[in-house]
Design a protein around this motif. Structure first.
Motif, PDB file in Angstrom:
ATOM      1  N   GLU A 135      15.707   0.345   3.630  1.00 54.60           N
ATOM      2  CA  GLU A 135      16.048  -0.018   2.731  1.00 54.60           C
ATOM      3  C   GLU A 135      14.592  -0.615   3.149  1.00 54.60           C
ATOM      4  N   SER A 136      14.407  -0.647   4.681  1.00 53.99           N
ATOM      5  CA  SER A 136      12.338  -1.277   4.395  1.00 53.99           C
ATOM      6  C   SER A 136      11.677  -0.921   4.839  1.00 53.99           C
ATOM      7  N   LEU A 137      10.511  -0.181   4.909  1.00 54.16           N
ATOM      8  CA  LEU A 137       9.425   0.612   4.825  1.00 54.16           C
ATOM      9  C   LEU A 137       8.458  -0.305   5.429  1.00 54.16           C
ATOM     10  N   THR A 138       7.737   0.471   6.132  1.00 51.87           N
ATOM     11  CA  THR A 138       6.383  -0.737   6.494  1.00 51.87           C
ATOM     12  C   THR A 138       5.378   0.308   6.898  1.00 51.87           C
ATOM     13  N   LEU A 139       4.240   0.950   6.047  1.00 48.07           N
ATOM     14  CA  LEU A 139       3.247   1.714   6.540  1.00 48.07           C
ATOM     15  C   LEU A 139       2.179   0.929   6.389  1.00 48.07           C
ATOM     16  N   ARG A 140       1.169   1.570   7.148  1.00 51.92           N
ATOM     17  CA  ARG A 140       0.267   0.537   7.544  1.00 51.92           C
ATOM     18  C   ARG A 140      -1.140   2.101   8.188  1.00 51.92           C
ATOM     19  N   SER A 141      -2.226   2.120   6.841  1.00 53.21           N
ATOM     20  CA  SER A 141      -2.833   3.025   7.296  1.00 53.21           C
ATOM     21  C   SER A 141      -4.463   2.871   7.336  1.00 53.21           C
ATOM     22  N   HIS A 142      -5.585   3.470   7.906  1.00 54.47           N
ATOM     23  CA  HIS A 142      -6.993   3.164   8.384  1.00 54.47           C
ATOM     24  C   HIS A 142      -7.146   3.800   7.441  1.00 54.47           C
ATOM     25  N   LYS A 143      -6.927   4.730   6.779  1.00 54.30           N
ATOM     26  CA  LYS A 143      -7.663   6.322   6.275  1.00 54.30           C
ATOM     27  C   LYS A 143      -7.775   6.743   4.987  1.00 54.30           C
ATOM     28  N   GLU A 144      -7.548   6.009   4.319  1.00 54.72           N
ATOM     29  CA  GLU A 144      -7.104   7.205   2.944  1.00 54.72           C
ATOM     30  C   GLU A 144      -7.818   8.357   2.441  1.00 54.72           C
ATOM     31  N   ASN A 145      -8.171   8.884   2.117  1.00 51.13           N
ATOM     32  CA  ASN A 145      -9.252  10.146   1.573  1.00 51.13           C
ATOM     33  C   ASN A 145      -8.668  10.694  -0.148  1.00 51.13           C
TER      34      ASN A 145
ATOM     35  N   ILE B 199      15.997   5.581  -3.482  1.00 51.55           N
ATOM     36  CA  ILE B 199      16.836   4.735  -4.542  1.00 51.55           C
ATOM     37  C   ILE B 199      17.301   3.628  -3.485  1.00 51.55           C
ATOM     38  N   ASN B 200      17.182   3.472  -2.768  1.00 57.87           N
ATOM     39  CA  ASN B 200      17.640   1.993  -1.576  1.00 57.87           C
ATOM     40  C   ASN B 200      16.378   1.420  -1.357  1.00 57.87           C
ATOM     41  N   LEU B 201      15.722   1.655  -1.278  1.00 60.28           N
ATOM     42  CA  LEU B 201      14.562   0.440  -0.920  1.00 60.28           C
ATOM     43  C   LEU B 201      14.178  -0.054  -1.564  1.00 60.28           C
ATOM     44  N   LYS B 202      14.399  -1.946  -0.827  1.00 65.73           N
ATOM     45  CA  LYS B 202      13.874  -2.895  -0.861  1.00 65.73           C
ATOM     46  C   LYS B 202      12.807  -3.866  -0.805  1.00 65.73           C
ATOM     47  N   LYS B 203      12.645  -3.359   0.703  1.00 63.67           N
ATOM     48  CA  LYS B 203      11.612  -4.237   0.591  1.00 63.67           C
ATOM     49  C   LYS B 203      10.074  -2.920   1.112  1.00 63.67           C
ATOM     50  N   LEU B 204       9.519  -3.037   0.675  1.00 58.68           N
ATOM     51  CA  LEU B 204       7.760  -2.802   0.934  1.00 58.68           C
ATOM     52  C   LEU B 204       6.956  -3.114   1.457  1.00 58.68           C
ATOM     53  N   GLU B 205       6.369  -2.769   2.293  1.00 58.33           N
ATOM     54  CA  GLU B 205       4.502  -3.366   3.081  1.00 58.33           C
ATOM     55  C   GLU B 205       4.041  -2.015   2.896  1.00 58.33           C
ATOM     56  N   ILE B 206       2.426  -2.414   2.580  1.00 59.44           N
ATOM     57  CA  ILE B 206       1.495  -1.100   3.041  1.00 59.44           C
ATOM     58  C   ILE B 206       0.334  -1.786   3.211  1.00 59.44           C
ATOM     59  N   GLY B 207      -0.372  -1.496   4.706  1.00 57.47           N
ATOM     60  CA  GLY B 207      -1.213  -2.143   4.640  1.00 57.47           C
ATOM     61  C   GLY B 207      -2.832  -1.124   4.511  1.00 57.47           C
ATOM     62  N   LEU B 208      -3.654  -1.334   4.245  1.00 59.50           N
ATOM     63  CA  LEU B 208      -4.811  -0.957   4.262  1.00 59.50           C
ATOM     64  C   LEU B 208      -6.088  -0.793   5.262  1.00 59.50           C
TER      65      LEU B 208
ATOM     66  N   LEU C  95       1.183  -6.174   0.266  1.00 58.41           N
ATOM     67  CA  LEU C  95       0.634  -5.250   0.110  1.00 58.41           C
ATOM     68  C   LEU C  95      -0.965  -6.331   0.671  1.00 58.41           C
ATOM     69  N   CYS C  96      -1.410  -5.573   1.845  1.00 58.27           N
ATOM     70  CA  CYS C  96      -2.058  -6.212   2.345  1.00 58.27           C
ATOM     71  C   CYS C  96      -3.537  -4.899   2.841  1.00 58.27           C
ATOM     72  N   VAL C  97      -4.453  -5.831   2.436  1.00 56.53           N
ATOM     73  CA  VAL C  97      -5.629  -5.098   2.333  1.00 56.53           C
ATOM     74  C   VAL C  97      -6.931  -6.224   2.932  1.00 56.53           C
ATOM     75  N   GLU C  98      -8.362  -5.480   4.326  1.00 56.30           N
ATOM     76  CA  GLU C  98      -8.560  -6.217   5.316  1.00 56.30           C
ATOM     77  C   GLU C  98      -9.517  -5.908   4.591  1.00 56.30           C
ATOM     78  N   GLN C  99     -10.935  -7.165   4.597  1.00 58.61           N
ATOM     79  CA  GLN C  99     -12.059  -7.120   3.643  1.00 58.61           C
ATOM     80  C   GLN C  99     -12.345  -6.139   3.907  1.00 58.61           C
ATOM     81  N   ASP C 100     -13.216  -5.423   4.734  1.00 61.08           N
ATOM     82  CA  ASP C 100     -13.896  -4.008   4.322  1.00 61.08           C
ATOM     83  C   ASP C 100     -13.099  -2.604   3.651  1.00 61.08           C
TER      84      ASP C 100
END
Length: 535
Positions: free
Chosen positions: A358-368, A379-388, A419-424
Motif C-alpha cells: 500500500e505504501s512504496l518508496t523507491l530511491r535510485s542513484h543511477k537509472e540507465n 492494485i492496492n498501492l495508495k502511496k508512492l514516493e520515488i527519488g531520483l 517525486l523527489c528530484v535532486e538538482q543534478d
C-alpha cells in the motif's frame, strides 16, 4: 476551586528537608545533590498527579498521618512508591539524590535501569586521558555493587563508543554479572579496537535459560557475535538490532531460531551475511530493516505477519517472500555504486513478490534504462514516493522520466504520488522554440483515485514537464498539484521531504536564483502546453 492534593504538598516539604542536609557537604557535591533532589521533586509531582485525591487521603490514613504537615515526610512513603519515583529519574540524577537520603541510597542499591556512559556518570568535564580510566572504574563499581547486593538489572545500556582500549575481560565480567534473570533490555555500543578487531560478544551470556527467557530487547553495535546451538530460548525477545556486527549465516540462523516472539529485526552493515533466511517460526515479525549489508546476495522471507520491509544499500539482491499477504509498506534505497536500474527492477518484480503493498518508496542513484510499461498491477498501492538522486554516476541523460507513468498506470488505487528530484539528477532543457518541440502524449489510462501529486526539485527537463502535463490531463480526481523547485534530497539544499515542522531550511542567493530560473522555465513550458493552467 479544587483543593491541592495534601500528599503532594507535604512530599515537597519532605524533599525540601533533603535539600537542607546538603549544607554540610562540599560545594561541588552540594550542587549535584541539589540538582538530584530537584529531579526527585519533579518525579514526585509527575507520579502523584496521576493519583486521585481520595486515593491520596486514603494513603495518608493508612500510614497514621494524623497531622500530615508534621508527620509525613518523603522517607515515610511505602518502599515500592519510593522505588517507583526513583526509577523515573535519569541514572545520574538518581545517583545524586542518593547522596543526601538514606532512603534513596537504599533505593539506589536496587536501581534496576542502568544507562552507563561518560555523559550519564558525570565524566564529560574530565580530561580526555582520564575519562577512560574513570569510566572503567565507575562502571565496574556500579555493576559490582548491584551484583553483591543481589539487585536484578532490568535495563543495561552500556555505551562505550569512542573507547577502544577497554580490556575484553572487563566487558565479559560486566555482562556475566548483569545479564541474569529479570533482564529486559540489553544495549551494547562498542567501538572497533586499534587494530580494527571487534569485541567478541560472549554468547554464553544468553545461554543461561533464566536470562534468555526474560530479555525483551537486544541492541549490539560494533562487536562480533557467534551464536551457537547452546543459546537459550529467547521466548520474550521482541526487538533485535544488529548494527555493524560481524555475524555469519549460521550464527544468525541459530539466533533467529530461538526468537519465537520477535516483532522487529534490524540488520545494519553486518558483514558475513550472504543468505538471510527469515524462518516461518518468526510468526510475530512485523518489521524487517536491512541496511548496507554489501555481502548479502539472497533474502528469503517466510514471516506471515510481516507488514514493513526496508532495504537500503548494496547490490540488487534476490528477494523471495513466501507469504506477503500482510506486507503493506516497502522501501528500497540503493547505493549508486552497485545498483543501476532499480526502478525497472521494482516495476518488474514487486507486483509478484509484494502484491498487497500500500505504501512504496523507491530511491535510485543511477537509472540507465527507462521504466518498462508492463501489464502487471499493484492494485492496492495508495502511496508512492520515488527519488531520483544525483551522484558521480547520475541518472542517464537519456532516461525518460515520463516512463515513471508505468507505476501510475499499474496503481488504480493510488492516492498520493511524490517525486523527489535532486538538482543534478536530470538534464535541464532551455525554453526555446514552440510546442512542436514537445509532442504531446495522449493519456492511455485515466487515474481516477489520484488526489495529491508533489514534485520537488522541479526543473525544465522535457520529460518531467511531459509527465506533469500528462498528470494534469489524465487525472480527473486531482485535488492538489505541488511543484517545488527546491530539491528534497541531499547536498544540504532545500528542505527535507517531510517538513514536519512546517518550515523550510534557508537557501543561499545562488540557489535562490537557480530555483527561480527553473520555476520560470518549467512553468512556462507547462503553460504553453496546457493553456488551461495559470502559472
Amino acid at each position: 476551586m479544587r483543593e491541592p492534593c495534601p500528599l503532594v504538598a507535604h512530599l515537597k516539604i519532605g524533599t525540601q528537608g533533603l535539600l537542607d542536609r546538603r549544607r554540610s557537604m562540599r560545594p561541588a557535591l552540594c550542587l549535584c545533590a541539589r540538582q538530584g533532589i530537584a529531579r526527585v521533586n519533579s518525579a514526585v509531582l509527575m507520579q502523584l498527579k496521576q493519583m486521585a485525591p481520595a486515593a491520596s487521603k486514603e494513603m495518608l490514613l493508612m500510614h497514621g498521618a494524623q497531622n500530615t504537615r508534621e508527620q509525613l515526610s518523603f522517607e515515610n512513603l511505602p518502599e515500592d512508591i519510593i522505588h517507583l519515583i526513583h526509577s523515573l529519574l535519569h541514572v545520574q540524577d538518581a545517583a545524586r539524590a542518593a547522596c543526601v537520603s538514606r532512603v534513596l541510597l537504599r533505593s539506589w542499591r536496587c536501581y534496576s535501569d542502568l544507562m552507563l556512559a561518560d555523559r550519564t556518570i558525570g565524566l564529560t568535564d574530565k580530561k580526555s586521558e582520564e575519562i577512560e580510566t574513570n569510566l572503567i572504574d565507575k562502571v565496574d563499581r556500579i555493576l559490582e555493587n548491584h551484583y553483591r547486593n543481589g539487585v536484578k538489572v532490568k535495563t543495561l545500556d552500556l555505551d562505550l563508543f569512542g573507547y577502544n582500549n577497554i580490556n575484553a575481560s572487563y566487558l565479559d565480567r560486566w555482562l556475566h554479572i548483569s545479564v541474569k534473570s529479570g533482564i529486559e533490555v540489553l544495549n551494547l555500543i562498542m567501538y572497533p579496537f586499534m587494530d580494527d578487531s571487534y569485541y567478541s560478544f560472549p554468547s554464553s551470556v544468553l545461554s543461561d535459560t533464566a536470562a534468555a527467557s526474560s530479555i525483551q530487547s537486544i541492541f549490539l553495535m560494533y562487536c562480533a557475535f557467534r551464536p551457537t546451538s547452546t543459546l537459550g530460548c529467547l521466548k520474550r525477545l521482541k526487538s533485535l538490532d544488529l548494527s555493524r556486527v560481524r555475524i555469519n549465516d549460521e550464527g544468525l540462523g541459530h539466533l533467529l531460531s530461538k526468537c519465537f516472539a520477535l516483532e522487529r529485526l534490524v540488520v545494519n552493515g553486518c558483514t558475513g551475511i550472504i543468505f538471510l533466511r527469515i524462518p516461518c517460526t518468526l510468526q510475530q515479525l512485523k518489521l524487517l530493516h536491512i541496511t548496507t549489508c554489501e555481502t548479502m546476495q539472497v533474502i528469503e522471507i517466510d514471516a506471515p505477519k510481516l507488514c514493513t520491509l526496508y532495504y537500503s544499500g548494496g547490490p540488487l539482491v534476490e528477494i523471495s517472500i513466501k507469504n506477503s499477504s500482510q506486507l503493506k509498506n516497502v522501501s528500497f534505497w540503493f547505493n549508486y555504486l552497485f545498483a543501476p536500474g532499480i526502478l525497472s527492477y521494482a516495476r518488474a518484480r514487486l507486483p509478484s513478490i509484494t502484491p498487497n503493498v500500500e505504501s512504496l518508496t523507491l530511491r535510485s542513484h543511477k537509472e540507465n534504462v527507462d521504466t518498462p510499461m508492463l501489464s502487471s498491477k499493484l492494485i492496492n498501492l495508495k502511496k508512492l514516493e520515488i527519488g531520483l538522486c544525483a551522484s558521480v554516476q547520475a541518472v542517464s541523460p537519456s532516461y525518460d522520466v515520463f516512463s515513471l507513468l508505468s507505476f501510475l498506470d499499474a496503481s488504480p488505487a493510488l492516492d498520493s504520488f511524490l517525486l523527489c528530484v535532486e538538482q543534478d539528477a536530470l538534464t535541464h532543457d532551455p525554453v526555446v522554440g514552440d510546442d512542436e518541440k514537445y509532442p504531446r502524449r495522449k493519456p492511455k489510462c485515466w487515474h481516477n483515485s489520484l488526489r495529491q501529486v508533489t514534485i520537488t526539485g522541479f526543473c525544465s527537463a522535457k520529460s518531467l514537464v511531459d509527465l506533469t502535463v500528462h498528470i494534469l490531463e489524465g487525472t480527473s480526481s486531482l485535488e492538489r498539484l505541488t511543484l517545488d523547485t527546491v530539491p528534497s534530497y541531499g547536498r544540504g539544499r532545500g528542505c527535507c521531504a517531510s517538513r514536519k515542522n512546517g518550515q523550510c531550511s534557508p537557501i543561499d542567493e545562488q540557489d535562490s536564483s537557480y530555483v527561480s530560473s527553473q520555476c520560470y522555465r518549467g512553468c512556462r513550458q507547462i503553460y504553453r502546453r496546457k493553456s488551461s493552467l495559470r502559472c
